[in-house]
Design a protein around this motif. Structure first.
Motif, PDB file in Angstrom:
ATOM      1  N   HIS A  41       0.818  -1.204   0.000  1.00  0.00           N
ATOM      2  CA  HIS A  41       0.000   0.000   0.000  1.00  0.00           C
ATOM      3  C   HIS A  41       0.863   1.271   0.000  1.00  0.00           C
ATOM      4  CE1 HIS A  41      -3.964   1.700   0.548  1.00  0.00           C
ATOM      5  NE2 HIS A  41      -3.478   2.551   1.432  1.00  0.00           N
ATOM      6  N   ASP A  43       2.504   4.550   1.138  1.00  0.00           N
ATOM      7  CA  ASP A  43       2.940   4.995   2.466  1.00  0.00           C
ATOM      8  C   ASP A  43       3.283   3.853   3.441  1.00  0.00           C
ATOM      9  OD1 ASP A  43       2.818   7.592   1.723  1.00  0.00           O
ATOM     10  OD2 ASP A  43       1.090   8.142   2.955  1.00  0.00           O
ATOM     11  N   LYS A  46       7.815   1.503   1.474  1.00  0.00           N
ATOM     12  CA  LYS A  46       8.631   0.831   0.450  1.00  0.00           C
ATOM     13  C   LYS A  46       9.874   1.634   0.081  1.00  0.00           C
ATOM     14  CE  LYS A  46       5.066   0.762  -2.230  1.00  0.00           C
ATOM     15  NZ  LYS A  46       4.076   1.285  -1.264  1.00  0.00           N
ATOM     16  N   SER A  47       9.676   2.918  -0.237  1.00  0.00           N
ATOM     17  CA  SER A  47      10.816   3.758  -0.614  1.00  0.00           C
ATOM     18  C   SER A  47      11.778   3.928   0.554  1.00  0.00           C
ATOM     19  CB  SER A  47      10.348   5.140  -1.061  1.00  0.00           C
ATOM     20  OG  SER A  47       9.464   5.023  -2.133  1.00  0.00           O
ATOM     21  N   TRP A  80      10.752  12.243   4.785  1.00  0.00           N
ATOM     22  CA  TRP A  80      10.747  11.617   3.465  1.00  0.00           C
ATOM     23  C   TRP A  80      12.136  11.504   2.874  1.00  0.00           C
ATOM     24  CZ3 TRP A  80       6.462   9.961   0.653  1.00  0.00           C
ATOM     25  CH2 TRP A  80       5.224  10.199   1.272  1.00  0.00           C
ATOM     26  N   THR A  98       6.086   7.989  -5.430  1.00  0.00           N
ATOM     27  CA  THR A  98       6.957   7.336  -6.394  1.00  0.00           C
ATOM     28  C   THR A  98       6.115   7.016  -7.616  1.00  0.00           C
ATOM     29  OG1 THR A  98       7.773   6.254  -4.451  1.00  0.00           O
ATOM     30  CG2 THR A  98       8.719   5.553  -6.513  1.00  0.00           C
ATOM     31  N   ARG A 145       1.373   0.540  11.800  1.00  0.00           N
ATOM     32  CA  ARG A 145       0.829   1.706  12.505  1.00  0.00           C
ATOM     33  C   ARG A 145      -0.696   1.602  12.572  1.00  0.00           C
ATOM     34  NH1 ARG A 145       2.492   7.213   9.969  1.00  0.00           N
ATOM     35  NH2 ARG A 145       4.402   6.980  11.201  1.00  0.00           N
ATOM     36  N   ASN A 179       6.465  -3.525   8.819  1.00  0.00           N
ATOM     37  CA  ASN A 179       7.218  -2.271   8.995  1.00  0.00           C
ATOM     38  C   ASN A 179       6.606  -1.342  10.050  1.00  0.00           C
ATOM     39  OD1 ASN A 179       9.246  -0.389   8.308  1.00  0.00           O
ATOM     40  ND2 ASN A 179       7.897   0.629   6.833  1.00  0.00           N
ATOM     41  N   ASP A 182       8.712   0.670  14.994  1.00  0.00           N
ATOM     42  CA  ASP A 182       9.177   1.692  15.937  1.00  0.00           C
ATOM     43  C   ASP A 182       8.089   2.719  16.258  1.00  0.00           C
ATOM     44  OD1 ASP A 182       9.545   2.593  13.098  1.00  0.00           O
ATOM     45  OD2 ASP A 182       9.861   4.484  14.164  1.00  0.00           O
ATOM     46  N   ASP A 183       7.045   2.737  15.436  1.00  0.00           N
ATOM     47  CA  ASP A 183       6.016   3.780  15.579  1.00  0.00           C
ATOM     48  C   ASP A 183       5.453   3.786  17.004  1.00  0.00           C
ATOM     49  OD1 ASP A 183       4.224   5.696  13.916  1.00  0.00           O
ATOM     50  OD2 ASP A 183       2.826   4.548  15.160  1.00  0.00           O
ATOM     51  N   SER A 220      11.979  -1.751  11.055  1.00  0.00           N
ATOM     52  CA  SER A 220      11.660  -0.336  10.931  1.00  0.00           C
ATOM     53  C   SER A 220      12.515   0.250   9.815  1.00  0.00           C
ATOM     54  CB  SER A 220      11.956   0.406  12.236  1.00  0.00           C
ATOM     55  OG  SER A 220      11.984   1.795  11.967  1.00  0.00           O
ATOM     56  N   GLY A 221      11.868   0.652   8.755  1.00  0.00           N
ATOM     57  CA  GLY A 221      12.581   1.273   7.640  1.00  0.00           C
ATOM     58  C   GLY A 221      13.186   2.585   8.077  1.00  0.00           C
ATOM     59  N   LEU A 222      12.516   3.274   8.975  1.00  0.00           N
ATOM     60  CA  LEU A 222      12.959   4.589   9.410  1.00  0.00           C
ATOM     61  C   LEU A 222      14.243   4.521  10.221  1.00  0.00           C
ATOM     62  CD1 LEU A 222      11.786   7.459   9.034  1.00  0.00           C
ATOM     63  CD2 LEU A 222      10.949   7.288  11.378  1.00  0.00           C
TER      64      LEU A 222
END
Ligand code: GDP
Length: 460
Positions: A41, A43, A46-47, A80, A98, A145, A179, A182-183, A220-222
């Motif tokens: 989905h 947001d 992925k990026s 971002w 994207t 999240r 993903n 960490d949120d 966590s991607g962040l």
């Protein structure tokens, strides 16, 4: 002076002359090459995850990161910044979305990877198809999240659509990146993780994925936790599995049969050093220099005099490599994008028509029915050709059962078997023989209306 020019000459002869025997069969790089597509989905992250992987594997330097961070800050979109590394155009950055399938390379000591970053926005499903059609492994990114996980699953959410499309396009191995652990609404909670995984497990089963082909992992991607190294016990005491990169590295090598016949679909061409140089990817078999090849569908004999991989001259290139093939025995006008290079002993069929099983995604508003006589554009490997639906053969219901009688027409959201006739002869294969040369999309007025697999080829 004489001696000098002589030595120069001998130097150039060695360069251009036959490669020594020891060089034969030595690959430019022995590691397996894997195409990975990130789906899920909009947001979901992925990026962010793909950008973070590039940073963690040293593909992107700090300066580039800093540059993108600043751009992101100017636009009030601090978080971002990693996504910006992959979202290249100004327009995309402004929208924070994207659009094209982004491509980036990274490697581990075990394997070499190309990331195809597929966009998740609803309008951009076609680009996701292009990415998935080239991918070997799918990473389905899910946001845990609160609210976001649920949204990805609702009607119109892309979690389901992407997972389903990926399966249709031949991705059999799926890594589910659970993903945003960490949120603040999640905080690495095992309960939330289990809840999301349980829902996904049920759903992915209905998409036809076998349990053994799916791996779930928290990350966590962040923050980057769980991407390269396993997330620490301090952060996530209950998790005992691998990190994302470890998981990708540990997947069984993709079955690439080196004894299979050679297939190199051509993407582009140019002329240099008295050769026609074609660009393509070895989709099957092994490409060797100093061999006679056939250019299909014309059937012209050509000489492969040289091969380039990553700007290096090689004598052999294996399946999965992107190559420049130096050809002699042909003119520029003899070579077209969409042509396929193969060996004389096993030539690629010359199709004028085909039978297929396809899924009708989304027909045009003013052309809502697919019937015999419908004309559109077929995209198959590097071929783009006009085609017409000659006949609908059968319709398939949700359980995969074929109708006895052919339907007169079908609407969006239907699985159907049909025969297509092509406006010109093209090289292609049955999906079950060469999956990459036998899966296609149908487009009409710039929109993807169907995806499918070739089941039978009618030759010229
Ligand atoms: P994409 O549309 O799937 O490519 O999603 P992006 O990578 O653009 O991420 C969408 C938003 O989610 C951005 O604001 C990211 O900063 C945020 N995000 C992505 N990954 C994480 C994560 O692991 N944790 C948190 N807290 N936010 C994330």
């Amino acid at each position: 002076v004489k001696a000098k020019s002589a030595s120069k000459k001998s130097e150039s002869t060695t360069k251009k002359g036959k490669k020594s025997n020891e060089e034969k069969d030595v690959y430019h790089d022995d590691r397996e090459h894997v195409n990975v597509v990130f789906i899920g989905h909009v947001d979901a992250g992925k990026s962010t995850i793909s950008g973070q992987i590039l940073v963690l594997t040293g593909q992107t330097d700090e300066r580039t990161v800093q540059k993108f961070k600043e751009i992101a800050k100017q636009k009030n979109r601090d978080s971002w910044w990693i996504a910006y590394i992959m979202d290249t155009s100004e327009e995309e950055r402004n929208k924070g979305k994207t659009v094209e399938v982004g491509r980036a390379l990274f490697d581990t000591p075990k394997k070499r990877y190309t990331i195809l970053d597929a966009p998740g926005h609803k309008n951009y499903v076609p680009a996701m198809i292009v990415g998935a059609a080239q991918a070997d492994v799918g990473v389905l990114v899910i946001s845990t999240r609160r609210g976001e996980f649920e949204a990805g699953f609702q009607r119109g959410g892309q979690t389901c659509e992407h997972a389903m499309l990926a399966k249709t396009l031949g991705i059999t191995k799926l890594v589910v990146a659970v993903n945003k652990m960490d949120d603040e609404t999640v905080n690495w909670s095992q309960e939330r993780y289990d809840f999301c995984v349980e829902k996904l497990r049920k759903y992915l089963k209905t998409c036809g994925y076998a349990k053994k082909d799916i791996t779930y992992l928290p990350l966590s991607g962040l923050t980057g936790e769980g991407l390269k190294d396993v997330v620490s016990k301090e952060t996530c005491p209950w998790y005992g599995g691998l990190s994302l990169l470890q998981t990708l590295d540990s997947l069984k090598s993709i079955k690439r049969d080196s004894t299979a016949p050679l297939r190199v679909p051509i993407i582009d061409k140019y002329k240099d050093m008295g050769c026609v140089i074609t660009l393509g990817k070895v989709e099957s078999g092994i490409l060797r220099s100093d061999t006679t090849l056939l250019l299909m569908p014309s059937g012209r004999k050509v000489q492969c005099v040289n091969i380039g991989v990553d700007d290096q001259e090689v004598s052999i290139a294996k399946c999965g490599e992107n190559v420049n093939v130096y050809l002699k025995g042909c003119e520029m006008s003899d070579v077209h994008s969409g042509d396929v290079l193969c060996e004389q002993a096993s030539r690629c069929p010359r199709a004028v028509a085909l039978d297929c099983q396809m899924y009708v995604l989304d027909l045009l508003e003013h052309k809502p029915l697919l019937t015999a006589g419908y004309s559109c554009v077929l995209h198959i490997h590097t071929v783009i050709v006009e085609c017409e639906v000659a006949e609908l053969l059968f319709q398939t219901d949700k359980a995969g059962k074929k109708s006895k009688r052919p339907p007169r027409f079908v609407r969006s959201g239907t699985s159907v078997g049909c025969r297509l006739t092509l406006a010109s002869v093209c090289a292609m294969e049955r999906y079950k023989d060469f999956s990459q040369l036998g899966r296609f999309t149908l487009r009409d007025e710039g929109k993807t209306i169907a995806i499918g697999k070739v089941s039978k080829v009618y030759e010229a």
